[in-house]
Design a protein around this motif. Structure first.
Motif, short mmCIF file in Angstrom:
data_model
loop_
_atom_site.label_atom_id
_atom_site.label_comp_id
_atom_site.label_asym_id
_atom_site.label_seq_id
_atom_site.Cartn_x
_atom_site.Cartn_y
_atom_site.Cartn_z
N PRO A 195 52.56 27.10 22.04
CA PRO A 195 51.29 26.83 21.36
C PRO A 195 51.24 27.53 19.99
O PRO A 195 51.97 28.48 19.74
N GLU A 196 50.37 27.04 19.16
CA GLU A 196 50.24 27.58 17.79
C GLU A 196 49.84 29.05 17.77
O GLU A 196 50.20 29.78 16.87
N ASP A 197 49.08 29.47 18.77
CA ASP A 197 48.58 30.85 18.78
C ASP A 197 49.57 31.85 19.40
O ASP A 197 49.23 33.01 19.60
N HIS B 125 59.94 28.77 18.15
CA HIS B 125 58.62 28.43 18.70
C HIS B 125 58.53 27.00 19.22
O HIS B 125 57.45 26.55 19.56
N PRO C 18 52.47 34.60 19.63
CA PRO C 18 52.86 35.64 18.66
C PRO C 18 54.12 35.24 17.89
O PRO C 18 54.95 34.48 18.41
#
Length: 183
Positions: free
Chosen positions: A129-131, A125, A133
């Motif tokens: 972004p944090e959101d 990741h 999947p």
């Protein structure tokens, strides 16, 4: 063009540039070629000596030990020549990873067929972004994994460096010969 394919192409290009830098700085030099020839010759003599008569005489053991010492010294000398190219290639790779991260920041370039363990999720990741999947994969991760695969393939195909040698135990490298020697 698909982002995934573009990242893999950039990874291949980066690996090729790294190999070209290694060739220019080390592999084409006469002293490296001389050390490589010495390593190959010493390995052949060592294999010949080990494959000789199974008699374990002290003279033969000393010759084998001497050849192993020569091989170790030649590999060490070649390794010291390769150190400067390692630093340059490392800097090229760090710059490439930085550029890939900035060009593809926040974009998912691949989706993994599984959810990585939390310890590896920070690698897959990176730059997302944090959101995103849990199975999303960043360009940086694809670039690094692709670079590792391409570098290994280029090393094997071009055979510019020293031969890797057989670091496997005898029973793994050639089980039939090992079992025949036990009889």
């Amino acid at each position: 063009m698909n982002d995934f394919v573009l990242v893999l192409a950039l990874s291949l290009l980066s690996s090729a540039v790294s190999e070209a830098v290694s060739f220019v700085l080390v592999y084409r030099k006469e002293n490296f070629q001389r050390l490589k020839a010495k390593v190959l010759q010493t390995e052949a003599r060592l294999e010949e000596e080990k494959a000789g008569a199974p008699v374990a005489g002290k003279h033969r053991q000393r010759r084998i030990a001497g050849l192993e010492s020569q091989l170790s010294d030649a590999r060490r000398s070649a390794g010291s020549l390769q150190m400067r190219t390692t630093v340059v290639v490392g800097l090229v790779q760090v710059a490439a990873i930085y550029l890939i991260g900035s060009w593809f920041s926040g974009r998912v370039v691949a989706t993994l067929p599984f959810e990585p363990v939390s310890m590896f999720r920070s690698l897959t990741h990176r730059g997302l972004p944090e959101d995103a999947p849990p199975s999303a994969c960043s360009a940086t991760f694809v670039f690094i994994i692709g670079g590792l695969a391409f570098k290994a393939a280029l090393d094997r195909y071009l055979q510019l460096g020293l031969p890797k040698g057989n670091s496997l135990p005898a029973w793994v490298a050639d089980p039939e010969a090992f079992l025949a020697a036990k009889k």
